[in-house]
Design a protein around this motif. Sequence first.
Motif, PDB file in Angstrom:
ATOM      1  N   VAL A   1       3.992   4.246  -4.448  1.00 35.54           N
ATOM      2  CA  VAL A   1       3.785   2.913  -5.021  1.00 35.54           C
ATOM      3  C   VAL A   1       2.924   2.099  -4.057  1.00 35.54           C
ATOM      4  CG1 VAL A   1       4.885   0.779  -5.832  1.00 35.54           C
ATOM      5  CG2 VAL A   1       5.983   2.998  -6.233  1.00 35.54           C
ATOM      6  N   GLY A   2       1.770   1.626  -4.533  1.00 31.63           N
ATOM      7  CA  GLY A   2       0.856   0.839  -3.696  1.00 31.63           C
ATOM      8  C   GLY A   2      -0.455   1.576  -3.506  1.00 31.63           C
ATOM      9  N   GLY A   3      -1.539   0.915  -3.838  1.00 31.76           N
ATOM     10  CA  GLY A   3      -2.864   1.539  -3.740  1.00 31.76           C
ATOM     11  C   GLY A   3      -3.686   1.009  -2.585  1.00 31.76           C
ATOM     12  N   GLY A   4      -2.992   0.509  -1.525  1.00 30.85           N
ATOM     13  CA  GLY A   4      -3.696   0.085  -0.309  1.00 30.85           C
ATOM     14  C   GLY A   4      -3.940   1.282   0.600  1.00 30.85           C
TER      15      GLY A   4
ATOM     16  N   LYS B   1      -3.363  10.396  11.012  1.00 33.27           N
ATOM     17  CA  LYS B   1      -4.699  10.986  11.175  1.00 33.27           C
ATOM     18  C   LYS B   1      -4.609  12.470  11.506  1.00 33.27           C
ATOM     19  CE  LYS B   1      -5.405   7.688   9.804  1.00 33.27           C
ATOM     20  NZ  LYS B   1      -4.717   6.428   9.482  1.00 33.27           N
TER      21      LYS B   1
ATOM     22  N   PRO C   1       9.714  -4.019  -1.836  1.00 26.12           N
ATOM     23  CA  PRO C   1       9.768  -5.048  -2.885  1.00 26.12           C
ATOM     24  C   PRO C   1      11.169  -5.135  -3.488  1.00 26.12           C
ATOM     25  CG  PRO C   1       8.095  -3.350  -3.392  1.00 26.12           C
ATOM     26  CD  PRO C   1       8.829  -2.901  -2.177  1.00 26.12           C
TER      27      PRO C   1
ATOM     28  N   GLN D   1     -12.866  -1.145   9.747  1.00 27.78           N
ATOM     29  CA  GLN D   1     -11.726  -0.328   9.311  1.00 27.78           C
ATOM     30  C   GLN D   1     -12.239   0.959   8.684  1.00 27.78           C
ATOM     31  OE1 GLN D   1      -8.831  -2.024   6.567  1.00 27.78           O
ATOM     32  NE2 GLN D   1      -7.389  -0.441   7.174  1.00 27.78           N
TER      33      GLN D   1
ATOM     34  N   ARG E   1      -0.413  -1.457  -8.995  1.00 33.30           N
ATOM     35  CA  ARG E   1      -0.202  -2.661  -9.799  1.00 33.30           C
ATOM     36  C   ARG E   1      -1.522  -3.243 -10.315  1.00 33.30           C
ATOM     37  NH1 ARG E   1       2.950  -7.286  -6.571  1.00 33.30           N
ATOM     38  NH2 ARG E   1       1.055  -7.163  -5.363  1.00 33.30           N
TER      39      ARG E   1
ATOM     40  N   VAL F   1     -10.787   4.058   6.393  1.00 27.55           N
ATOM     41  CA  VAL F   1      -9.700   4.706   5.643  1.00 27.55           C
ATOM     42  C   VAL F   1     -10.024   6.193   5.673  1.00 27.55           C
ATOM     43  CG1 VAL F   1      -8.457   4.809   3.464  1.00 27.55           C
ATOM     44  CG2 VAL F   1      -9.547   2.671   4.177  1.00 27.55           C
TER      45      VAL F   1
ATOM     46  N   PRO G   1      -8.060  -2.447  -2.670  1.00 30.74           N
ATOM     47  CA  PRO G   1      -8.594  -3.703  -3.214  1.00 30.74           C
ATOM     48  C   PRO G   1      -9.255  -4.611  -2.197  1.00 30.74           C
ATOM     49  CG  PRO G   1      -6.190  -3.725  -3.178  1.00 30.74           C
ATOM     50  CD  PRO G   1      -6.602  -2.341  -2.811  1.00 30.74           C
ATOM     51  N   ARG G   2      -9.027  -4.371  -0.903  1.00 31.10           N
ATOM     52  CA  ARG G   2      -9.688  -5.254   0.082  1.00 31.10           C
ATOM     53  C   ARG G   2     -11.115  -4.831   0.388  1.00 31.10           C
ATOM     54  NH1 ARG G   2      -4.820  -7.650   3.055  1.00 31.10           N
ATOM     55  NH2 ARG G   2      -3.290  -6.183   2.321  1.00 31.10           N
TER      56      ARG G   2
ATOM     57  N   LEU H   1      -4.310  -6.320  10.685  1.00 30.32           N
ATOM     58  CA  LEU H   1      -3.245  -5.372  11.028  1.00 30.32           C
ATOM     59  C   LEU H   1      -3.829  -3.991  11.331  1.00 30.32           C
ATOM     60  CD1 LEU H   1      -1.923  -7.686   9.208  1.00 30.32           C
ATOM     61  CD2 LEU H   1      -0.023  -6.137   8.994  1.00 30.32           C
ATOM     62  N   LEU H   2      -4.464  -3.903  12.491  1.00 26.99           N
ATOM     63  CA  LEU H   2      -5.120  -2.664  12.905  1.00 26.99           C
ATOM     64  C   LEU H   2      -4.953  -2.511  14.408  1.00 26.99           C
ATOM     65  CD1 LEU H   2      -8.333  -3.238  10.818  1.00 26.99           C
ATOM     66  CD2 LEU H   2      -6.749  -1.318  10.508  1.00 26.99           C
TER      67      LEU H   2
HETATM   68  N1  LIG Z   1      -6.804   3.742   8.484  1.00 28.10           N
HETATM   69  C1  LIG Z   1      -6.336   2.534   8.716  1.00 28.10           C
HETATM   70  O1  LIG Z   1      -6.999   1.691   9.302  1.00 28.10           O
HETATM   71  C2  LIG Z   1      -4.959   2.173   8.253  1.00 28.10           C
HETATM   72  C3  LIG Z   1      -4.139   3.114   7.672  1.00 28.10           C
HETATM   73  C4  LIG Z   1      -2.907   2.718   7.196  1.00 28.10           C
HETATM   74  C5  LIG Z   1      -2.494   1.402   7.352  1.00 28.10           C
HETATM   75  N2  LIG Z   1      -3.314   0.520   7.944  1.00 28.10           N
HETATM   76  C6  LIG Z   1      -2.894  -0.898   8.056  1.00 28.10           C
HETATM   77  O2  LIG Z   1      -1.543  -1.033   7.731  1.00 28.10           O
HETATM   78  C7  LIG Z   1      -1.353  -2.158   6.898  1.00 28.10           C
HETATM   79  C8  LIG Z   1      -0.348  -1.843   5.828  1.00 28.10           C
HETATM   80  O3  LIG Z   1      -0.882  -0.944   4.859  1.00 28.10           O
HETATM   81  P1  LIG Z   1      -0.320  -0.950   3.378  1.00 28.10           P
HETATM   82  O4  LIG Z   1      -1.090   0.029   2.606  1.00 28.10           O
HETATM   83  O5  LIG Z   1       1.164  -0.866   3.412  1.00 28.10           O
HETATM   84  O6  LIG Z   1      -0.632  -2.425   2.908  1.00 28.10           O
HETATM   85  P2  LIG Z   1      -1.881  -3.000   2.088  1.00 28.10           P
HETATM   86  O7  LIG Z   1      -1.686  -4.463   2.129  1.00 28.10           O
HETATM   87  O8  LIG Z   1      -3.169  -2.413   2.533  1.00 28.10           O
HETATM   88  O9  LIG Z   1      -1.660  -2.452   0.594  1.00 28.10           O
HETATM   89  C9  LIG Z   1      -0.496  -2.697  -0.100  1.00 28.10           C
HETATM   90  C10 LIG Z   1      -0.793  -2.612  -1.585  1.00 28.10           C
HETATM   91  O10 LIG Z   1       0.433  -2.657  -2.286  1.00 28.10           O
HETATM   92  C11 LIG Z   1       0.290  -3.531  -3.381  1.00 28.10           C
HETATM   93  N3  LIG Z   1       1.606  -4.076  -3.703  1.00 28.10           N
HETATM   94  C12 LIG Z   1       2.268  -5.066  -3.083  1.00 28.10           C
HETATM   95  N4  LIG Z   1       3.465  -5.266  -3.661  1.00 28.10           N
HETATM   96  C13 LIG Z   1       3.558  -4.378  -4.667  1.00 28.10           C
HETATM   97  C14 LIG Z   1       4.558  -4.086  -5.634  1.00 28.10           C
HETATM   98  N5  LIG Z   1       5.699  -4.759  -5.680  1.00 28.10           N
HETATM   99  N6  LIG Z   1       4.313  -3.088  -6.521  1.00 28.10           N
HETATM  100  C15 LIG Z   1       3.155  -2.401  -6.483  1.00 28.10           C
HETATM  101  N7  LIG Z   1       2.181  -2.639  -5.591  1.00 28.10           N
HETATM  102  C16 LIG Z   1       2.381  -3.610  -4.711  1.00 28.10           C
HETATM  103  C17 LIG Z   1      -0.711  -4.575  -2.951  1.00 28.10           C
HETATM  104  O11 LIG Z   1      -1.343  -5.149  -4.065  1.00 28.10           O
HETATM  105  C18 LIG Z   1      -1.660  -3.745  -2.077  1.00 28.10           C
HETATM  106  O12 LIG Z   1      -2.729  -3.226  -2.818  1.00 28.10           O
HETATM  107  C19 LIG Z   1      -2.704  -2.520   6.325  1.00 28.10           C
HETATM  108  O13 LIG Z   1      -2.934  -3.884   6.548  1.00 28.10           O
HETATM  109  C20 LIG Z   1      -3.691  -1.667   7.033  1.00 28.10           C
HETATM  110  O14 LIG Z   1      -4.668  -2.439   7.699  1.00 28.10           O
HETATM  111  C21 LIG Z   1      -4.533   0.871   8.403  1.00 28.10           C
END
Ligand SMILES: NC(=O)c1ccc[n+]([C@@H]2O[C@H](COP(=O)([O-])OP(=O)(O)OC[C@H]3O[C@@H](n4cnc5c(N)ncnc54)[C@H](O)[C@@H]3O)[C@@H](O)[C@H]2O)c1
Length: 487
Positions: A191-194, A66, A162, A374, A216, A376, A222-223, A329-330
């Motif tokens: 890698v990863g759009g979370g 942050k 992975p 949450q 992917r 972002v 996506p959540r 996970l927060l």
């Molecule tokens: N501002 C916030 O509140 C904040 C900020 C950062 C993290 N977090 C917490 O930390 C946790 C972890 O965050 P994160 O982003 O690592 O996890 P996430 O679960 O949010 O996102 C991971 C993403 O990676 C993708 N993925 C998984 N395996 C893959 C692969 N082999 N190849 C490509 N994509 C793949 C998934 O489909 C998913 O979209 C989250 O649960 C989140 O709540 C919170």
Amino acid sequence: MAATEPRHPAQPTPVADETYDVVVLGGGPTGENVADRVHAAGLSAVLVESELVGGECSYWACMPSKALLRPVTARADARQVPGLRDAVAGPLDTPAVLAHRDAFASHWNDDGQARWLDGAGIDLVRGHGRLAGPRRVAVDDGRVLTARHAVAVCTGSRPVLPDIPGLAAAKPWTSRDATSAKEVPGRLVVVGGGVVGVEMATAWRALGASVTLLVRGDGLLPRMEPFAGHLVAESLAEAGAFLRTGVEVREVRREAPGGPVTVVLAAGDEIVADELLIATGRAPRTDDLGLETVGLTPGAWLDVDDSLRVPGVTGGWLYGVGDVNHRALLTHQGKYQARIAGAAIAARARRVPILESDRWGAHTATADTAAVPQVVFSDPEAASVGLTAAQAERAGYRTRVVDQDLGAVAGASLYADGYRGRARMVVDLDREVLLGATFVGPGVGELLHSATIAVAGEIPVERLWHAVPAYPTISEVWLRLLEAYRD
Ligand SMILES: NC(=O)c1ccc[n+]([C@@H]2O[C@H](COP(=O)([O-])OP(=O)(O)OC[C@H]3O[C@@H](n4cnc5c(N)ncnc54)[C@H](O)[C@@H]3O)[C@@H](O)[C@H]2O)c1
Ligand SMILES: Cc1cc2nc3c(=O)[nH]c(=O)nc-3n(C[C@H](O)[C@H](O)[C@H](O)COP(=O)(O)OP(=O)(O)OC[C@H]3O[C@@H](n4cnc5c(N)ncnc54)[C@H](O)[C@@H]3O)c2cc1C
């Protein structure tokens, strides 16, 4: 590049008595709060920490990320304010941003938090702890701590890598590196759009890296409601980041340490970068915890009930709180769980009845399933609480979904010229209460708690009508949402 290492951990507080009412394993935000709550309830507590008191959140997650993102969103907001735009047209001052980050990570030194524990009357044992049978925790310095009432496992989570050929050998960045790096990479592949992928792509792009985000699935975040990912993707693209959806990484190569890394996609094309961030989720830190000594499976998320107690353990003395139980996970949910678990541990120690049947009582972490907020901290921010429309439908609710253009609210257009954003509320038609709400747009993070109160409070829509938002604030979107619902 290796993640910044912890520096000079403070000397442990001398431990006089090896038997405590409560032993807390892991001193992140969750463990600190469990210890604090049980101590405030009159129980003795000891906290075992193997790295830095304050955990992931303080040094490699919430705080440094942050601190990196605040200048990014503040600049983006200022650039949308007439009269101010030209004053912030230049690049970010990278050394100042990184120094600000370092300060918010307390320079990876936990003296301050260790002092807080000391002041709060909680003993600290530095070392790796493992369960050693019922109510016992063995620390790697040889001492054994015994709990009269409870052991609370608060050991958190770590990033998952992975199983991609060449990945581990290429020494990719994890969230630890992405939050603590001392230099801006020229080219960064994420890698990863979370949440981690989005936030770190936003930060490092704004600091000057050429960023390619590999996803992917078909979109970001996506959540959340799909429009959150759309708006954030649009803005990342405008910032000059490259987003590729529907792609899989097949192989990774780094020929020489410190040299460029080549990411090979399943379709065969290759992307060359200086660093590769893997942001593909988390795994529980339970693999080396002695879980097998109490009949549980090492490496698994800890299954818990709503009072955060692990079921099926004879005597009911084991709790799993925070990331380690995979409920939410927060940091704020871990701290909430700590308040619930602390109250439940203290009540059970005093043989006071536990209010298990009271959904919103002191001993039941109902918000974990009904009202998780949450934010972002991307540009624009995306903030949500409770269920999305799709989640509510899957759960079998009869719902009405109401959307509003945030930019049409007077407060939003004053906040930023050309404000772009959207809001959604999901209403349970049978009870006429909110199941969830989502806001996407500049500055919406601070709007979220109003929705959290509405969802957790199960406030009837009819009564929300009397909660008048001040004019001209972005909160006026509430009025627009409610008007649309009533029409
Ligand atoms: N501002 C916030 O509140 C904040 C900020 C950062 C993290 N977090 C917490 O930390 C946790 C972890 O965050 P994160 O982003 O690592 O996890 P996430 O679960 O949010 O996102 C991971 C993403 O990676 C993708 N993925 C998984 N395996 C893959 C692969 N082999 N190849 C490509 N994509 C793949 C998934 O489909 C998913 O979209 C989250 O649960 C989140 O709540 C919170
Ligand atoms: C990049 C990033 C950004 C994030 N941003 C946010 C955010 O903005 N807002 C938010 O709410 N959440 C955010 N999160 C999530 C947040 O960091 C976690 O939810 C939170 O840290 C969980 O707290 P915890 O106490 O359960 O675990 P942790 O913070 O992981 O702490 C666990 C502690 O246990 C210790 N430990 C582990 N095993 C042992 C052992 N055997 N013996 C002794 N000690 C042990 C560890 O060293 C660690 O200090 C973010 C996560 C990441 C990765």
